[in-house]
Design a protein around this motif. Structure first.
Motif, mmCIF file in Angstrom:
data_model
loop_
_atom_site.group_PDB
_atom_site.id
_atom_site.type_symbol
_atom_site.label_atom_id
_atom_site.label_comp_id
_atom_site.label_asym_id
_atom_site.label_seq_id
_atom_site.Cartn_x
_atom_site.Cartn_y
_atom_site.Cartn_z
ATOM 1 N N LEU A 1 12.069 -9.604 -19.209
ATOM 2 C CA LEU A 1 11.866 -9.063 -17.979
ATOM 3 C C LEU A 1 10.644 -8.479 -17.613
ATOM 4 O O LEU A 1 10.078 -8.484 -16.699
ATOM 5 C CB LEU A 1 13.043 -8.037 -17.670
ATOM 6 N N GLY A 2 10.018 -7.697 -18.550
ATOM 7 C CA GLY A 2 8.750 -6.853 -18.609
ATOM 8 C C GLY A 2 7.452 -7.866 -18.296
ATOM 9 O O GLY A 2 6.708 -7.844 -17.540
ATOM 10 N N LEU A 3 7.580 -9.090 -19.153
ATOM 11 C CA LEU A 3 6.532 -10.036 -19.030
ATOM 12 C C LEU A 3 6.643 -10.957 -17.745
ATOM 13 O O LEU A 3 5.641 -11.098 -17.152
ATOM 14 C CB LEU A 3 6.744 -11.121 -20.284
ATOM 15 N N ALA A 4 8.002 -11.044 -17.406
ATOM 16 C CA ALA A 4 7.811 -11.668 -15.799
ATOM 17 C C ALA A 4 7.280 -10.700 -14.753
ATOM 18 O O ALA A 4 6.518 -11.099 -14.021
ATOM 19 C CB ALA A 4 9.247 -11.865 -15.387
ATOM 20 N N GLN A 5 7.486 -9.368 -14.999
ATOM 21 C CA GLN A 5 6.663 -8.389 -14.076
ATOM 22 C C GLN A 5 5.338 -8.477 -14.257
ATOM 23 O O GLN A 5 4.607 -8.417 -13.061
ATOM 24 C CB GLN A 5 7.434 -6.923 -14.480
ATOM 25 N N VAL A 6 4.757 -8.441 -15.370
ATOM 26 C CA VAL A 6 3.294 -8.621 -15.633
ATOM 27 C C VAL A 6 2.624 -9.685 -14.950
ATOM 28 O O VAL A 6 1.829 -9.773 -14.260
ATOM 29 C CB VAL A 6 2.968 -8.380 -17.187
ATOM 30 N N LYS A 7 3.514 -11.000 -15.012
ATOM 31 C CA LYS A 7 2.816 -12.065 -14.623
ATOM 32 C C LYS A 7 2.881 -12.161 -13.037
ATOM 33 O O LYS A 7 2.042 -12.486 -12.577
ATOM 34 C CB LYS A 7 3.530 -13.282 -15.142
ATOM 35 N N THR A 8 3.874 -11.632 -12.592
ATOM 36 C CA THR A 8 3.865 -11.430 -11.184
ATOM 37 C C THR A 8 2.929 -10.593 -10.620
ATOM 38 O O THR A 8 2.308 -10.735 -9.436
ATOM 39 C CB THR A 8 5.283 -10.943 -10.572
ATOM 40 N N ALA A 9 2.712 -9.614 -11.145
ATOM 41 C CA ALA A 9 1.711 -8.343 -10.886
ATOM 42 C C ALA A 9 0.177 -8.912 -10.658
ATOM 43 O O ALA A 9 -0.483 -8.750 -9.875
ATOM 44 C CB ALA A 9 1.608 -7.235 -11.703
ATOM 45 N N ILE A 10 0.122 -9.868 -11.812
ATOM 46 C CA ILE A 10 -1.196 -10.497 -12.230
ATOM 47 C C ILE A 10 -1.407 -11.284 -10.824
ATOM 48 O O ILE A 10 -2.591 -11.602 -10.655
ATOM 49 C CB ILE A 10 -1.240 -11.318 -13.320
ATOM 50 N N GLU A 11 -0.586 -12.183 -10.395
ATOM 51 C CA GLU A 11 -0.513 -12.895 -9.298
ATOM 52 C C GLU A 11 -0.906 -12.209 -8.018
ATOM 53 O O GLU A 11 -0.898 -13.227 -6.891
ATOM 54 C CB GLU A 11 0.410 -14.013 -9.286
ATOM 55 N N ILE A 12 -0.711 -11.148 -7.847
ATOM 56 C CA ILE A 12 -1.020 -10.496 -6.479
ATOM 57 C C ILE A 12 -2.389 -10.593 -6.135
ATOM 58 O O ILE A 12 -3.647 -10.165 -6.717
ATOM 59 C CB ILE A 12 -0.457 -8.944 -6.462
ATOM 60 N N LYS A 13 -2.649 -11.273 -4.758
ATOM 61 C CA LYS A 13 -4.066 -11.391 -4.251
ATOM 62 C C LYS A 13 -4.308 -10.769 -2.910
ATOM 63 O O LYS A 13 -5.394 -10.728 -2.601
ATOM 64 C CB LYS A 13 -4.112 -12.908 -4.194
ATOM 65 N N ASP A 14 -3.061 -10.497 -2.385
ATOM 66 C CA ASP A 14 -3.326 -9.965 -1.005
ATOM 67 C C ASP A 14 -2.267 -8.683 -0.583
ATOM 68 O O ASP A 14 -1.341 -8.842 -1.364
ATOM 69 C CB ASP A 14 -3.424 -10.908 0.182
ATOM 70 N N PRO A 15 -2.309 -8.170 0.545
ATOM 71 C CA PRO A 15 -1.334 -7.336 0.988
ATOM 72 C C PRO A 15 0.041 -7.873 0.787
ATOM 73 O O PRO A 15 1.143 -7.050 0.577
ATOM 74 C CB PRO A 15 -1.785 -6.704 2.407
ATOM 75 N N GLN A 16 0.160 -9.058 1.295
ATOM 76 C CA GLN A 16 1.539 -9.649 1.594
ATOM 77 C C GLN A 16 2.370 -9.737 0.178
ATOM 78 O O GLN A 16 3.372 -9.588 -0.060
ATOM 79 C CB GLN A 16 1.429 -10.691 2.285
ATOM 80 N N ASP A 17 1.451 -10.208 -0.858
ATOM 81 C CA ASP A 17 1.894 -10.501 -2.210
ATOM 82 C C ASP A 17 2.362 -8.967 -2.519
ATOM 83 O O ASP A 17 3.296 -9.103 -3.339
ATOM 84 C CB ASP A 17 0.632 -10.695 -3.183
ATOM 85 N N TYR A 18 1.420 -8.114 -2.502
ATOM 86 C CA TYR A 18 1.804 -6.915 -2.971
ATOM 87 C C TYR A 18 3.210 -6.138 -2.125
ATOM 88 O O TYR A 18 3.846 -5.672 -2.982
ATOM 89 C CB TYR A 18 0.715 -5.808 -2.708
ATOM 90 N N GLN A 19 3.238 -6.532 -0.966
ATOM 91 C CA GLN A 19 4.613 -6.284 -0.384
ATOM 92 C C GLN A 19 5.748 -6.882 -1.080
ATOM 93 O O GLN A 19 6.703 -6.206 -1.114
ATOM 94 C CB GLN A 19 4.340 -6.395 1.183
ATOM 95 N N ALA A 20 5.572 -8.047 -1.076
ATOM 96 C CA ALA A 20 6.680 -8.950 -1.748
ATOM 97 C C ALA A 20 7.186 -8.364 -3.253
ATOM 98 O O ALA A 20 8.201 -8.271 -3.825
ATOM 99 C CB ALA A 20 6.280 -10.512 -1.965
ATOM 100 N N TYR A 21 6.189 -8.174 -3.865
ATOM 101 C CA TYR A 21 6.186 -7.625 -5.290
ATOM 102 C C TYR A 21 7.025 -6.096 -5.393
ATOM 103 O O TYR A 21 7.942 -5.904 -6.037
ATOM 104 C CB TYR A 21 4.838 -7.417 -5.956
ATOM 105 N N SER A 22 6.510 -5.404 -4.294
ATOM 106 C CA SER A 22 7.044 -3.961 -4.158
ATOM 107 C C SER A 22 8.617 -4.229 -3.823
ATOM 108 O O SER A 22 9.611 -3.458 -4.307
ATOM 109 C CB SER A 22 6.399 -3.343 -3.007
ATOM 110 N N ASN A 23 8.780 -5.048 -2.902
ATOM 111 C CA ASN A 23 10.306 -5.363 -2.283
ATOM 112 C C ASN A 23 11.180 -5.983 -3.662
ATOM 113 O O ASN A 23 12.488 -5.594 -3.596
ATOM 114 C CB ASN A 23 10.370 -6.332 -1.457
ATOM 115 N N SER A 24 10.569 -6.745 -4.585
ATOM 116 C CA SER A 24 11.306 -6.939 -5.705
ATOM 117 C C SER A 24 11.710 -6.004 -6.768
ATOM 118 O O SER A 24 12.509 -6.350 -7.512
ATOM 119 C CB SER A 24 10.749 -8.399 -6.166
#
Length: 124
Positions: free
Chosen positions: A48-71
């Protein structure tokens, strides 16, 4: 005569140590169950933790950040469910361990007025 005395001593010693050997076996089995549970839990939470880190690394723009925050709400729900399930599993392991010890106690001390927990039995 000496053979009879030696044989009687051996039988008595075996009878005396048999409950202890059974208790040790119960303890080892319980220890193995808890260790296996802990290893699986560590693997699950690490994934679970590694999946979150991988997802956070892939944030490139505000929309990605919003999707990450919503998840994150879904992640919290998943973790809550996992913790509840893990607690149920640990409770089952503990109850099994205590049940086996109580059965052993009943076998070893069939007419005892004191239970394994140290409390006196209620008169029937």
């Amino acid at each position: 005569m000496q053979d009879d005395l030696g044989s009687a001593f051996t039988q008595q010693a075996n009878k005396m140590y048999e409950p202890l050997q059974k208790m040790q076996s119960i303890w080892v089995n319980s220890f193995q169950a808890v260790a296996a549970f802990q290893m699986q839990a560590m693997e699950d939470y690490s994934k679970l933790g590694l999946a979150q880190v991988k997802t956070a690394i892939e944030i490139k723009d505000p929309q990605d950040y919003q999707a990450y925050s919503n998840s994150q709400g879904e992640l919290i729900q998943t973790i809550n469910e996992k913790v509840i399930e893990d607690n149920k599993q640990l409770t089952q392991i503990a109850q099994s361990f205590l049940g086996e010890l109580e059965n052993l106690w009943k076998e070893a001390v069939p007419n005892s007025e004191i239970s394994p927990s140290g409390s006196k039995k209620k008169a029937a």
